[in-house]
Design a protein around this motif. Structure first.
Motif, PDB file in Angstrom:
ATOM      1  N   PRO A 118       0.820  -1.214   0.000  1.00  0.00           N
ATOM      2  CA  PRO A 118       0.000   0.000   0.000  1.00  0.00           C
ATOM      3  C   PRO A 118       0.853   1.263   0.000  1.00  0.00           C
ATOM      4  O   PRO A 118       0.350   2.343  -0.288  1.00  0.00           O
ATOM      5  N   LYS A 133       1.266  -1.145  12.183  1.00  0.00           N
ATOM      6  CA  LYS A 133       0.317  -0.173  12.729  1.00  0.00           C
ATOM      7  C   LYS A 133       1.022   1.075  13.243  1.00  0.00           C
ATOM      8  O   LYS A 133       0.380   2.100  13.472  1.00  0.00           O
ATOM      9  N   THR A 134       2.313   0.960  13.457  1.00  0.00           N
ATOM     10  CA  THR A 134       3.033   2.109  14.026  1.00  0.00           C
ATOM     11  C   THR A 134       3.942   2.790  13.012  1.00  0.00           C
ATOM     12  O   THR A 134       4.469   3.858  13.295  1.00  0.00           O
ATOM     13  N   ASP A 135       4.144   2.171  11.881  1.00  0.00           N
ATOM     14  CA  ASP A 135       4.974   2.779  10.842  1.00  0.00           C
ATOM     15  C   ASP A 135       4.209   2.741   9.520  1.00  0.00           C
ATOM     16  O   ASP A 135       4.299   1.772   8.760  1.00  0.00           O
ATOM     17  N   PRO A 136       3.460   3.783   9.240  1.00  0.00           N
ATOM     18  CA  PRO A 136       2.667   3.778   7.998  1.00  0.00           C
ATOM     19  C   PRO A 136       3.529   3.732   6.747  1.00  0.00           C
ATOM     20  O   PRO A 136       3.018   3.449   5.665  1.00  0.00           O
ATOM     21  N   LEU A 137       4.825   3.986   6.902  1.00  0.00           N
ATOM     22  CA  LEU A 137       5.711   3.881   5.740  1.00  0.00           C
ATOM     23  C   LEU A 137       6.050   2.429   5.442  1.00  0.00           C
ATOM     24  O   LEU A 137       6.631   2.127   4.400  1.00  0.00           O
ATOM     25  N   ALA A 170       8.249   0.397   6.889  1.00  0.00           N
ATOM     26  CA  ALA A 170       9.684   0.056   6.993  1.00  0.00           C
ATOM     27  C   ALA A 170      10.304  -0.133   5.607  1.00  0.00           C
ATOM     28  O   ALA A 170      10.586  -1.259   5.179  1.00  0.00           O
ATOM     29  N   PRO A 171      10.521   0.945   4.881  1.00  0.00           N
ATOM     30  CA  PRO A 171      11.008   0.832   3.500  1.00  0.00           C
ATOM     31  C   PRO A 171      12.344   0.078   3.410  1.00  0.00           C
ATOM     32  O   PRO A 171      13.227   0.262   4.238  1.00  0.00           O
ATOM     33  N   THR A 193      16.326   1.476   3.039  1.00  0.00           N
ATOM     34  CA  THR A 193      15.826   2.656   3.743  1.00  0.00           C
ATOM     35  C   THR A 193      15.937   3.909   2.884  1.00  0.00           C
ATOM     36  O   THR A 193      15.060   4.764   2.908  1.00  0.00           O
ATOM     37  N   PRO A 253      18.443  10.208   8.309  1.00  0.00           N
ATOM     38  CA  PRO A 253      16.990  10.167   8.410  1.00  0.00           C
ATOM     39  C   PRO A 253      16.364  11.520   8.095  1.00  0.00           C
ATOM     40  O   PRO A 253      16.857  12.553   8.541  1.00  0.00           O
ATOM     41  N   LEU A 254      15.318  11.485   7.353  1.00  0.00           N
ATOM     42  CA  LEU A 254      14.528  12.642   6.957  1.00  0.00           C
ATOM     43  C   LEU A 254      15.215  13.496   5.883  1.00  0.00           C
ATOM     44  O   LEU A 254      14.573  13.945   4.943  1.00  0.00           O
ATOM     45  N   GLY A 290       5.219   9.773   1.586  1.00  0.00           N
ATOM     46  CA  GLY A 290       4.300   9.602   2.710  1.00  0.00           C
ATOM     47  C   GLY A 290       3.824  10.932   3.277  1.00  0.00           C
ATOM     48  O   GLY A 290       2.831  10.999   4.003  1.00  0.00           O
ATOM     49  N   ALA A 294      -5.624  19.406   5.754  1.00  0.00           N
ATOM     50  CA  ALA A 294      -5.005  18.565   4.736  1.00  0.00           C
ATOM     51  C   ALA A 294      -5.092  17.096   5.119  1.00  0.00           C
ATOM     52  O   ALA A 294      -4.985  16.745   6.294  1.00  0.00           O
ATOM     53  N   ASP A 345      -2.247   9.460  -0.327  1.00  0.00           N
ATOM     54  CA  ASP A 345      -1.846   8.122  -0.765  1.00  0.00           C
ATOM     55  C   ASP A 345      -0.554   8.163  -1.579  1.00  0.00           C
ATOM     56  O   ASP A 345      -0.493   7.652  -2.704  1.00  0.00           O
ATOM     57  N   PHE A 346       0.454   8.772  -1.006  1.00  0.00           N
ATOM     58  CA  PHE A 346       1.822   8.698  -1.528  1.00  0.00           C
ATOM     59  C   PHE A 346       1.999   9.355  -2.906  1.00  0.00           C
ATOM     60  O   PHE A 346       2.878   8.953  -3.659  1.00  0.00           O
TER      61      PHE A 346
END
Lengths: 500, 224
Positions: free
Chosen positions: A328, A441-445, A447-448, A451, A467-468, A478, A487, A491-492
């Motif tokens: 997703p 449920k805690t990482d909507p990304l 875990a790519p 990375t 990071p970031l 995301g 806003a 959906d990416f």
């Protein structure tokens, strides 16, 4: 379930679960009307893992001419088992092996996707076209398959139509068969987050375009997302329109049982360098080229204009986002031309090509700072020549783990060998980014993995492993939102932000 | 025997971590006690000190030893091995922490002689909680404080030198705030203290736009 990590731990393979989870996905699909069945999803896996061979007996799928006509994957076909399991030594890292097997499966999917999308629009075999290097107009350049962003997000929030080829008045006198219309806006010359343009060794701007396939286009139209006003009215609590309570572009899936395969939403970002048909004649057989009518609409989109100029463009970057089952967060494929820039290791070792598009190997003194942005101002004039003598000096940083680099290098060697003698042998996969924990449920990304990932022409200035700050397809996309107030996540995709 | 349980370890580690979080915001006593140097005049300017040599790369690690480290870490932190180090793990933060524990960085990167002893304790046990108890109650303070440093690493992404931790907790002695080192850029984002708090580190979050207006996911989603 349906999580690569859980599957890795509890089941040991993804292939066996695909049928069950496909059925679950289909039961939820609210947009089948705009995501039609696909008769020939390419389901070739990268190995024989589906046959469950014992360790030591995993065999790679032959990479040969048969794959050049095998079609486009509707989704990845991957497994936690694979070639890495042929290592039966004490030094084998089980976790790394599972990740390596999945990564190779995704990278194989990326190559199949690249071949299918870049095959000639007329249905012939890739590399067998009439132009230098067997080149031909590709499937993604054919307006019946993909539409550029400028044809979707229209002025005044007008409703776009799939079949309409839009040629601005200023371009009509230059128009002709086979020409693409490329409308400039800031996103066409300035990199993400307005981080700066990229200037080639001839002092010309690199150009960027964004396109989408029909399921993505139709979803935008169906839900009135093509205008700011339409986005502001979106009600994600309307269960009939948004069963998951959020925007959810159509999902690509392989056939399963009686359920057909579907392609799902695909978005594409490409980068070009400008080629001079005379001066660069020798290069034409090394690039996929397009004859483009480049339209400067004028302020506020471009400082110059309205005016239209004709240029020959050489493809230098190819970045695909494909929304699929188990992903997703989308699957992100990134290719680029082999002569764009050297790797940092190439520079250190002195193993350099004679010329690069964005690096001057001969420069020894007073060279532009490596990976630095050009001096302002950045807006291009109609010559598309950057002011002064500035040329970008870009080096590709190592961003993905060594085992992925090696796997991708091996895969590139095989696929490029199959495309030898064509323009397409000059393109290489950088890697595929995929969600290793898509249901977290805690990482909507999700875990790519890997990375970080950057294309030297599309994310030039955000290479690294911070990071970031450093480029990650999923982490960046995301953050994309709609024009809804407040806003909401889009959906990416940043495409919706371009609505007027 | 010990009354050390998984729950106690988790609670203790969270408290320890909270204390250490505060310490990371403090100026070290040495720095605080030293007046800021006057700006040097150009006439007397000395050439800049040579840059510190880049440490040798870490040797290839042994996957079995790494797994042992993760198992022991599970006992020490109270968090399941599958959460600490997922089987399909693109971040591989376990490697950063393993190397931080196995090697002493300064003055030059050298093996920590206490690390093999730690591994031996885990090797001799099947239950990571029992092994963790043996580490945390070890008569050899070097072992005990190495265990504590590992807990802090997992929770905070920061390495505290075990010797300094020992001095910090010594009774009736000045308590120098231990010098800390963020282990890696990835470690900054991976501290378990953030997940235990259902939060995220400053400046970094994987959550989608607007998350701040929504309730956090249940704690069990983060750590179970």
């Amino acid at each position: 379930m349906g999580n690569f990590r859980l599957l890795a731990v509890g089941i040991g393979g993804v292939l066996g679960m695909v049928g069950l989870l496909n059925a679950m996905a289909f039961a939820q699909a609210p947009d089948d009307d705009i995501n039609p069945p696909v008769a020939n999803c390419n389901q070739i896996p990268d190995t024989n893992a589906g046959d469950k061979p014992p360790p030591g007996k995993f065999v790679a799928t032959p990479i040969n001419a048969e794959l050049l006509t095998s079609g486009q994957p509707c989704q990845q076909k991957v497994s936690t088992s694979g070639l890495a399991d042929n290592d039966t030594s004490d030094k084998k890292d089980e976790g790394n092996a599972k990740m390596a097997n999945l990564q190779r499966g995704f990278d194989f999917y990326s190559w199949l996707t690249f071949i299918a999308m870049n095959s000639p629009a007329d249905g012939k075999v890739i590399g067998k076209g009439p132009l230098p290097g067997g080149d031909a107009p590709t499937k993604w350049e054919a307006l019946q398959n993909y539409r550029p962003l400028a044809n979707v997000m229209l002025a005044n929030g007008d409703k776009p139509e799939w079949g309409t080829r839009i040629v601005p008045d200023e371009c009509k006198k230059l128009d002709g068969p086979g020409k693409i219309v490329f409308q400039l806006g800031e996103e066409a010359f300035n990199q993400p987050f307005k981080s700066g343009p990229l200037i080639d060794q001839d002092g010309q701007f690199a150009l960027f375009d964004i396109l989408m396939n029909r399921p993505m286009f139709d979803y935008i139209v169906k839900h009135d997302l093509y205008s700011k006003a339409g986005q502001e009215k979106v009600d994600e609590t309307d269960n009939a329109k948004f069963p998951l309570g959020r925007l959810e572009f159509p999902i690509g899936s392989n056939p399963s049982g009686t359920a057909p395969g579907r392609m799902g939403a695909i978005m594409l970002k490409v980068s070009y360098r400008i080629l001079d048909p005379q001066k660069d004649k020798a290069l034409l057989s090394q690039f996929h080229t397009s004859d483009a009518l480049i339209y400067f609409p004028g302020p506020p989109a471009t400082k110059t204009g309205p005016v239209c100029v004709e240029k020959k463009l050489g493809l230098i970057g190819f970045h695909v986002g494909h929304k699929t089952n188990f992903a997703p967060q989308w699957v992100w494929t990134s290719f680029e031309h082999v002569s764009n820039v050297p790797d940092a290791e190439d520079v250190a070792s002195g193993h350099l090509l004679p010329r690069y598009n964005f690096f001057n190997a001969a420069c020894k003194k007073d060279c532009p700072a490596v990976n630095d942005v050009p001096p302002q101002p950045w807006d291009p004039g109609e010559t598309l020549k950057f002011h002064g003598n500035y040329r970008s000096q870009v080096i590709r940083k190592k961003m993905v783990p060594g085992f992925i680099l090696k796997e991708v290098a091996d895969l590139n060697k095989s696929f490029r060998g199959t495309l030898k003698g064509t323009v397409w042998e000059n393109y290489m996969l950088l890697a595929t980014q995929w969600p290793s924990d898509h249901a977290s449920k805690t990482d909507p990304l999700g875990a790519p993995a890997p990375t970080y990932l950057a294309n030297s022409t599309l994310e030039t200035y955000s290479q690294g492993r911070i990071p970031l700050a450093s480029s990650s397809c999923m982490a960046c996309h995301g953050n994309a939102t709609t024009h809804h107030v407040p806003a909401t996540a889009s959906d990416f995709t940043f495409i919706l932000e371009k609505a007027q | 025997m010990t009354d050390l349980t998984r729950r106690n370890i988790l609670t203790g580690a969270a408290v320890t971590a909270a204390g250490a979080v505060a310490s990371t915001n403090l100026v070290t006593p040495a720095a605080a006690a030293t007046p800021a140097p006057a700006a040097p005049s150009t006439a007397n300017a000395k050439p800049p000190a040579p840059a510190a040599a880049t440490p040798a790369p870490f040797p290839e690690l042994d996957p079995k030893e790494l797994q042992l480290f993760v198992t022991l870490s599970s006992g020490l932190t109270g968090i399941s091995p599958a959460k600490l180090a997922p089987t399909v793990d693109p971040i591989q933060i376990k490697r950063d922490y393993f190397n931080a524990a196995k090697f002493i960085e300064k003055p030059s990167r050298t093996p920590n002689p206490n690390f093999p002893k730690l591994m031996d304790i885990m090797r001799a046990e099947t239950d990571p909680v029992v092994a963790a108890a043996k580490v945390m109650n070890n008569p050899d303070p070097a072992i005990m404080y190495l265990g504590r440093s590992i807990i802090l690493a997992w929770y905070l992404g920061v390495w505290y030198d075990p010797d300094l931790l020992k001095r910090y907790t010594a009774p009736n002695q000045p308590r120098p705030v231990p010098v800390d080192r963020v282990i890696s850029p990835a470690a900054y984002t991976q501290g378990w203290t953030w997940r235990v708090a259902q939060a995220h580190p400053m400046g970094y979050s994987e959550l989608r736009y607007g998350y701040w207006a929504q309730d956090a996911q249940p704690l069990s989603d983060y750590i179970a």
